[in-house]
Design a protein around this motif. Structure first.
Motif, PDB file in Angstrom:
ATOM      1  N   SER A 128       0.843  -1.454  -0.038  1.00 50.09           N
ATOM      2  CA  SER A 128      -0.027   0.115  -0.171  1.00 50.09           C
ATOM      3  C   SER A 128       1.043   1.033  -0.042  1.00 50.09           C
ATOM      4  N   ALA A 129       0.100   2.352  -0.406  1.00 51.27           N
ATOM      5  CA  ALA A 129       1.054   3.725  -0.301  1.00 51.27           C
ATOM      6  C   ALA A 129       1.278   3.918   1.012  1.00 51.27           C
ATOM      7  N   GLN A 130       0.465   3.658   2.101  1.00 50.97           N
ATOM      8  CA  GLN A 130       0.932   3.997   3.398  1.00 50.97           C
ATOM      9  C   GLN A 130       1.909   3.022   3.703  1.00 50.97           C
ATOM     10  N   GLU A 131       2.157   1.908   3.396  1.00 48.41           N
ATOM     11  CA  GLU A 131       3.121   1.155   3.965  1.00 48.41           C
ATOM     12  C   GLU A 131       4.432   1.762   3.159  1.00 48.41           C
ATOM     13  N   ILE A 132       4.499   1.866   1.963  1.00 51.11           N
ATOM     14  CA  ILE A 132       5.608   2.632   1.417  1.00 51.11           C
ATOM     15  C   ILE A 132       6.149   3.806   2.187  1.00 51.11           C
TER      16      ILE A 132
END
Length: 237
Positions: free
Chosen positions: A97-101
């Motif tokens: 996910s974008a948040q994980e990145i």
């Protein structure tokens, strides 16, 4: 006398301990561990991509076990954040996910910039180890083994973090290992030219550390790690 002769004849038969190691020591890992390793490796090197639905039956057939150890392995992988279990349906491989990145990049920057500064002045042992890892990464890149290139890439950075001498930071960094490997393979698959760029930037980081340039080393780390956020963003699907 006869009794002594009988005793002497029987002595060679006394030792009964087997010379070979016990059969139990040669056994394969437990079934659940084999399933866990199979799934995790496939997720990290993206043979099971984000969005793939895995079923207990297919996994049991693939590894050659019953469904019970499959369930045990899937529960463990869900805790690690690699899959999401859906009762009676299977397990969904979670996409990056974008948040994980964002979270991984921010954490890496905090840890690795600090470690790069602490690496100066560098010991001969650290320089030699980084040279070795860089050469191994070059060779693996020539062989086209993206999964192993990602492993060596991660090892290169981990060696610098370990050298900082802060065990808490080292443990924190180790917790990012799986996410780093998965993102690394994603970037190399989507941007093949990034492989050579990574190797070049690792060389720049090594040279800054070798030259005793703490600020330069930290700057290389910031540029190098920050690019991950931009490159992996397109892999969020």
């Amino acid at each position: 006398m006869r009794a002594c002769c009988i005793y002497a004849v029987r002595m060679p038969a006394a030792p009964s301990a087997p010379v070979q190691p016990p059969t139990s020591s040669l056994k394969r890992p437990p079934a659940a561990e084999r399933v866990y390793t199979h799934i995790k490796e496939a997720v990290l090197d993206r043979r099971y991509e984000g969005g793939t639905l895995l079923t207990e039956g297919d996994l049991a057939d693939a590894v050659g076990v019953s469904r019970t150890p499959v369930r045990e392995a899937l529960l463990r992988l869900e805790v690690e954040g690699l899959i999401k279990l859906y009762p009676k349906k299977g397990a969904l491989v979670l996409a990056v996910s974008a948040q994980e990145i964002k979270d991984v990049v921010e954490t890496r920057l905090l840890v690795e910039e600090f470690a790069a500064r602490k690496a100066v002045p560098a010991s001969p042992q650290l320089i030699a180890r980084l040279e070795q890892l860089l050469e191994e990464q070059r060779q693996l890149a020539e062989d086209g083994d993206l999964a192993e290139v990602a492993v060596k890439d991660r090892c290169f950075h981990a060696e610098i973090v370990k050298n900082a001498g802060n065990e808490i930071l080292s443990r924190l960094y180790d917790q990012l290992r799986d996410r780093q490997l998965r993102m690394g393979v994603a970037v190399m698959e989507a941007h093949p030219g990034r492989i050579e760029a990574n190797i070049t930037e690792h060389g720049e980081l090594l040279e800054a550390i070798r030259a005793g340039d703490a600020d330069g080393a930290a700057l290389v780390v910031r540029r190098h790690v920050s690019r991950v956020r931009v490159l992996v963003r397109g892999e969020d699907r």
